[in-house]
Write a protein that holds these residues in place. Sequence first.
Motif, PDB file in Angstrom:
ATOM      1  N   SER A 111       0.863  -1.202  -0.023  1.00 47.22           N
ATOM      2  CA  SER A 111       0.076  -0.062  -0.068  1.00 47.22           C
ATOM      3  C   SER A 111       0.685   1.347   0.039  1.00 47.22           C
ATOM      4  O   SER A 111       0.338   2.321  -0.561  1.00 47.22           O
ATOM      5  CB  SER A 111      -0.780  -0.103   1.366  1.00 47.22           C
ATOM      6  OG  SER A 111      -0.335  -0.040   2.362  1.00 47.22           O
ATOM      7  N   THR A 112       2.219   1.407   0.735  1.00 42.21           N
ATOM      8  CA  THR A 112       2.780   2.419   0.712  1.00 42.21           C
ATOM      9  C   THR A 112       3.518   2.766  -0.699  1.00 42.21           C
ATOM     10  O   THR A 112       3.591   3.843  -1.218  1.00 42.21           O
ATOM     11  CB  THR A 112       4.044   2.127   1.742  1.00 42.21           C
ATOM     12  OG1 THR A 112       3.439   2.106   3.050  1.00 42.21           O
ATOM     13  CG2 THR A 112       4.886   3.633   1.774  1.00 42.21           C
ATOM     14  N   LEU A 113       3.914   1.519  -1.352  1.00 37.87           N
ATOM     15  CA  LEU A 113       4.630   1.771  -2.606  1.00 37.87           C
ATOM     16  C   LEU A 113       3.205   2.194  -3.721  1.00 37.87           C
ATOM     17  O   LEU A 113       3.666   3.115  -4.566  1.00 37.87           O
ATOM     18  CB  LEU A 113       5.040   0.457  -3.361  1.00 37.87           C
ATOM     19  CG  LEU A 113       6.237  -0.006  -2.605  1.00 37.87           C
ATOM     20  CD1 LEU A 113       6.679  -1.422  -3.008  1.00 37.87           C
ATOM     21  CD2 LEU A 113       7.586   1.045  -2.527  1.00 37.87           C
ATOM     22  N   ILE A 173      11.957   2.882  -5.919  1.00 39.91           N
ATOM     23  CA  ILE A 173      11.542   1.883  -4.899  1.00 39.91           C
ATOM     24  C   ILE A 173      12.896   2.253  -3.944  1.00 39.91           C
ATOM     25  O   ILE A 173      12.584   2.624  -2.738  1.00 39.91           O
ATOM     26  CB  ILE A 173      11.555   0.437  -5.033  1.00 39.91           C
ATOM     27  CG1 ILE A 173      10.492   0.104  -6.183  1.00 39.91           C
ATOM     28  CG2 ILE A 173      11.594  -0.358  -4.014  1.00 39.91           C
ATOM     29  CD1 ILE A 173      10.538  -1.493  -6.592  1.00 39.91           C
ATOM     30  N   SER A 174      13.949   2.464  -4.472  1.00 37.39           N
ATOM     31  CA  SER A 174      14.880   2.778  -3.405  1.00 37.39           C
ATOM     32  C   SER A 174      14.957   4.153  -3.083  1.00 37.39           C
ATOM     33  O   SER A 174      15.174   4.396  -1.719  1.00 37.39           O
ATOM     34  CB  SER A 174      16.317   2.697  -4.085  1.00 37.39           C
ATOM     35  OG  SER A 174      16.686   1.430  -4.736  1.00 37.39           O
ATOM     36  N   ASN A 175      14.284   5.020  -3.634  1.00 42.59           N
ATOM     37  CA  ASN A 175      14.175   6.563  -3.129  1.00 42.59           C
ATOM     38  C   ASN A 175      13.121   6.755  -1.949  1.00 42.59           C
ATOM     39  O   ASN A 175      12.986   7.547  -1.215  1.00 42.59           O
ATOM     40  CB  ASN A 175      13.760   7.454  -4.127  1.00 42.59           C
ATOM     41  CG  ASN A 175      14.898   7.596  -5.162  1.00 42.59           C
ATOM     42  OD1 ASN A 175      15.849   7.555  -4.631  1.00 42.59           O
ATOM     43  ND2 ASN A 175      14.552   7.817  -6.244  1.00 42.59           N
ATOM     44  N   LEU A 176      12.208   5.470  -1.758  1.00 34.67           N
ATOM     45  CA  LEU A 176      11.097   5.454  -0.764  1.00 34.67           C
ATOM     46  C   LEU A 176      11.675   4.846   0.715  1.00 34.67           C
ATOM     47  O   LEU A 176      10.853   4.286   1.364  1.00 34.67           O
ATOM     48  CB  LEU A 176       9.954   4.842  -1.339  1.00 34.67           C
ATOM     49  CG  LEU A 176       9.361   5.229  -2.636  1.00 34.67           C
ATOM     50  CD1 LEU A 176       8.204   4.689  -3.092  1.00 34.67           C
ATOM     51  CD2 LEU A 176       8.781   6.657  -2.129  1.00 34.67           C
ATOM     52  N   GLN A 177      12.878   4.522   0.845  1.00 33.20           N
ATOM     53  CA  GLN A 177      13.348   3.851   1.929  1.00 33.20           C
ATOM     54  C   GLN A 177      12.917   4.541   3.276  1.00 33.20           C
ATOM     55  O   GLN A 177      12.333   3.817   3.973  1.00 33.20           O
ATOM     56  CB  GLN A 177      14.767   3.963   1.827  1.00 33.20           C
ATOM     57  CG  GLN A 177      15.443   3.239   2.954  1.00 33.20           C
ATOM     58  CD  GLN A 177      16.849   3.196   2.866  1.00 33.20           C
ATOM     59  OE1 GLN A 177      17.648   3.581   2.073  1.00 33.20           O
ATOM     60  NE2 GLN A 177      17.735   2.594   3.935  1.00 33.20           N
ATOM     61  N   GLY A 178      12.978   5.701   3.349  1.00 35.52           N
ATOM     62  CA  GLY A 178      12.466   6.737   4.580  1.00 35.52           C
ATOM     63  C   GLY A 178      11.067   6.278   4.950  1.00 35.52           C
ATOM     64  O   GLY A 178      10.522   6.276   5.730  1.00 35.52           O
ATOM     65  N   ASP A 179      10.334   6.357   3.526  1.00 38.09           N
ATOM     66  CA  ASP A 179       8.794   6.473   3.750  1.00 38.09           C
ATOM     67  C   ASP A 179       8.389   4.882   4.134  1.00 38.09           C
ATOM     68  O   ASP A 179       7.421   4.747   4.989  1.00 38.09           O
ATOM     69  CB  ASP A 179       8.019   6.845   2.336  1.00 38.09           C
ATOM     70  CG  ASP A 179       8.323   8.151   2.178  1.00 38.09           C
ATOM     71  OD1 ASP A 179       7.655   9.023   2.475  1.00 38.09           O
ATOM     72  OD2 ASP A 179       9.429   8.193   1.033  1.00 38.09           O
ATOM     73  N   LEU A 180       9.041   3.875   3.552  1.00 38.32           N
ATOM     74  CA  LEU A 180       8.824   2.633   4.064  1.00 38.32           C
ATOM     75  C   LEU A 180       9.078   2.374   5.575  1.00 38.32           C
ATOM     76  O   LEU A 180       8.435   1.574   6.273  1.00 38.32           O
ATOM     77  CB  LEU A 180       9.559   1.630   3.199  1.00 38.32           C
ATOM     78  CG  LEU A 180       9.196   1.490   1.743  1.00 38.32           C
ATOM     79  CD1 LEU A 180      10.128   0.637   0.869  1.00 38.32           C
ATOM     80  CD2 LEU A 180       7.741   0.788   1.644  1.00 38.32           C
ATOM     81  N   ALA A 181      10.368   3.320   5.944  1.00 40.79           N
ATOM     82  CA  ALA A 181      10.503   2.721   7.569  1.00 40.79           C
ATOM     83  C   ALA A 181       9.556   3.366   8.329  1.00 40.79           C
ATOM     84  O   ALA A 181       9.107   2.938   9.487  1.00 40.79           O
ATOM     85  CB  ALA A 181      11.811   3.389   7.836  1.00 40.79           C
ATOM     86  N   LEU A 182       8.933   4.727   7.890  1.00 40.93           N
ATOM     87  CA  LEU A 182       8.077   5.271   8.644  1.00 40.93           C
ATOM     88  C   LEU A 182       6.861   4.661   8.768  1.00 40.93           C
ATOM     89  O   LEU A 182       6.026   4.138   9.655  1.00 40.93           O
ATOM     90  CB  LEU A 182       7.731   6.644   8.236  1.00 40.93           C
ATOM     91  CG  LEU A 182       6.567   7.548   8.683  1.00 40.93           C
ATOM     92  CD1 LEU A 182       6.856   7.698  10.330  1.00 40.93           C
ATOM     93  CD2 LEU A 182       6.377   8.794   7.763  1.00 40.93           C
ATOM     94  N   ALA A 183       6.308   3.908   7.598  1.00 40.36           N
ATOM     95  CA  ALA A 183       5.057   3.379   7.288  1.00 40.36           C
ATOM     96  C   ALA A 183       5.118   1.846   8.473  1.00 40.36           C
ATOM     97  O   ALA A 183       4.040   1.371   9.030  1.00 40.36           O
ATOM     98  CB  ALA A 183       4.470   2.905   5.981  1.00 40.36           C
ATOM     99  N   ILE A 227      17.174  -1.399   1.702  1.00 36.06           N
ATOM    100  CA  ILE A 227      16.773  -1.880   0.287  1.00 36.06           C
ATOM    101  C   ILE A 227      17.686  -2.366  -0.551  1.00 36.06           C
ATOM    102  O   ILE A 227      18.708  -1.846  -0.830  1.00 36.06           O
ATOM    103  CB  ILE A 227      15.675  -0.949  -0.289  1.00 36.06           C
ATOM    104  CG1 ILE A 227      14.599  -0.132   0.543  1.00 36.06           C
ATOM    105  CG2 ILE A 227      15.448  -1.149  -1.770  1.00 36.06           C
ATOM    106  CD1 ILE A 227      13.864   0.761  -0.092  1.00 36.06           C
ATOM    107  N   GLU A 228      17.388  -3.764  -0.826  1.00 34.72           N
ATOM    108  CA  GLU A 228      18.318  -4.272  -1.947  1.00 34.72           C
ATOM    109  C   GLU A 228      17.990  -4.379  -3.202  1.00 34.72           C
ATOM    110  O   GLU A 228      17.176  -5.398  -3.434  1.00 34.72           O
ATOM    111  CB  GLU A 228      18.705  -5.888  -1.233  1.00 34.72           C
ATOM    112  CG  GLU A 228      20.016  -6.679  -2.081  1.00 34.72           C
ATOM    113  CD  GLU A 228      20.213  -8.045  -1.388  1.00 34.72           C
ATOM    114  OE1 GLU A 228      21.100  -8.385  -1.554  1.00 34.72           O
ATOM    115  OE2 GLU A 228      19.236  -8.526  -0.695  1.00 34.72           O
ATOM    116  N   ALA A 229      18.473  -3.534  -4.078  1.00 37.59           N
ATOM    117  CA  ALA A 229      17.647  -3.222  -5.376  1.00 37.59           C
ATOM    118  C   ALA A 229      18.930  -3.308  -6.490  1.00 37.59           C
ATOM    119  O   ALA A 229      19.685  -2.597  -6.701  1.00 37.59           O
ATOM    120  CB  ALA A 229      17.103  -1.975  -5.586  1.00 37.59           C
ATOM    121  N   PRO A 230      18.776  -4.559  -7.308  1.00 37.37           N
ATOM    122  CA  PRO A 230      17.897  -5.578  -6.997  1.00 37.37           C
ATOM    123  C   PRO A 230      18.672  -6.723  -6.185  1.00 37.37           C
ATOM    124  O   PRO A 230      20.125  -6.552  -5.990  1.00 37.37           O
ATOM    125  CB  PRO A 230      17.976  -6.268  -8.588  1.00 37.37           C
ATOM    126  CG  PRO A 230      19.149  -5.929  -9.075  1.00 37.37           C
ATOM    127  CD  PRO A 230      19.378  -4.652  -8.424  1.00 37.37           C
TER     128      PRO A 230
END
Length: 507
Positions: free
Chosen positions: A297-299, A333-343, A353-356
């Motif tokens: 949902s965050t992505l 996806i890599s640029n959303l590291q902080g947003d995913l940590a918050l969510a 994030i290991e991309a890829p």
Amino acid sequence: MGKRGRKRKFKLSFNLSSEALRSILAVVLILAGFMVIVSFIAPDFPVNSKIQLLLRKVFGLSSVITPFILIISGLLFIDALKIKIKEFRIILGLLTLLATLSSFLHLFLQNDKAKILAIEGKGGGFIGYVISSTLKSTVSIYGAFFVLIALVIISLILIFNISFDQILNFYTNIFKSGKFFGLGKPKIADSDLEVTPGMSSLEENSDQPDIIVSKNHEDFLESKFEIVKSMSEPQIDLSTGMSITSGISPKTTSASVSPWPPRDTIWELPPLELLDDISSIPPDTGDIEENKRIIVSTLKSFDVPAEVVDCQIGPTFTKYMLESPPGVRVAKISNLQGDLALALASPTGAVRIEAPIPGKKQVGIEVPNKKRANINFKSLITSEQMKSVKSKLAVVLGKDVGGVTHVYDIGKMPHLLIAGTTGSGKSIFIHNIIFSILYRASPQEVKFIMIDPKRVELSAYKDIPHLYTPMVNDFEAASSVFKWAIVEMHKRYKMFESVKARNIESY
């Protein structure tokens, strides 16, 4: 006829770089300093006498310090010159000392007499007269005396960059060692580091270690270091490349006892029963299904369609593997590291994030577990990965997110630097290295030199037979041990060269 062009006006430009200007200032200041010195040596010349008159009227007899201030000020403008005296604190200290000494020369004189001396260029000059008269009129002559004494001390601290603690420790050590009364002990030079080719020193005392390091600082400075080869180490003549005897006669051989286990003794490795049993308590990963939903949902809220296809539960992290349709940039996806940590409300405030993911068309998101699982050393040392490595210098690094044990041979990395923040596991990793070697190698195969200035990190290993020298806790002893190690390294290189071997395994 064609029109004549305008004549260009002659313009003289004067472009001077900042570096050139600094160089000119440096030359001028250094020249001024040397000219002042010359004026003291030859004051009879017209220019020199005027320089002397000016300095004496301003600073009086303390003007002898001014050439040093000018020369050091000039050196400050030369960046390429790296010398200890080229520091602003020294100039500040000299200026303070100059003003203070000038004031002292007028301190105990009456104001009228002090003024006459200042005009004549005697005493402390005009600067000394002004400062001393101001202090005497505000804090009395006694207060002025203590103020000037304090300024002298401050100026000396600035010049020599020392503290009261260093001064007191210096004189305390002098009195303790007896040097103040001419009873000091001579300091042993670096040449006293002695490497002996045989084992004859074991005849006198077989319990002495290879490197004699005294725990007492005074005894340490007095003693020499004698390096004696162990019985398991091959003896070789570097000039001929042929094996030689240890230099012990048959009579002394029977009486001598080696401090190390004999070569023909079978070394028993430490039993695994000494280690804690493998822990079966799993990590607390939280609600995995809920975390999957939050990630998707965050992505999606950032217009990044993706789907969680799998997850791996590790002792510290849980890795969620994502797949996204073609056309979605991995960088989004890599640029959303902080947003995913918050969510995800990450316990550490971050996710990785290991991309890829190497070898897969997936992106990995590693989320810290709410509670880590303890990894016992027994599970690492008994792993198949560790058993498959034959080197005695193989060490276990730990387990990855997938629970796979990683092993590496430190013999293949001759230089190793361990760094990290407080609590990140540096000390635990060092213990892993030591334990891995102790559980795989005998004292004849691997030797340790342990230096522990804190006296608490490695104290548990002070009695192991693998130590080449007793635990080193003194900084000066550590310096000598390092010097010996360099000598030993070059000696072994020559031994390798004599038998045309590349490393110790082929030797």
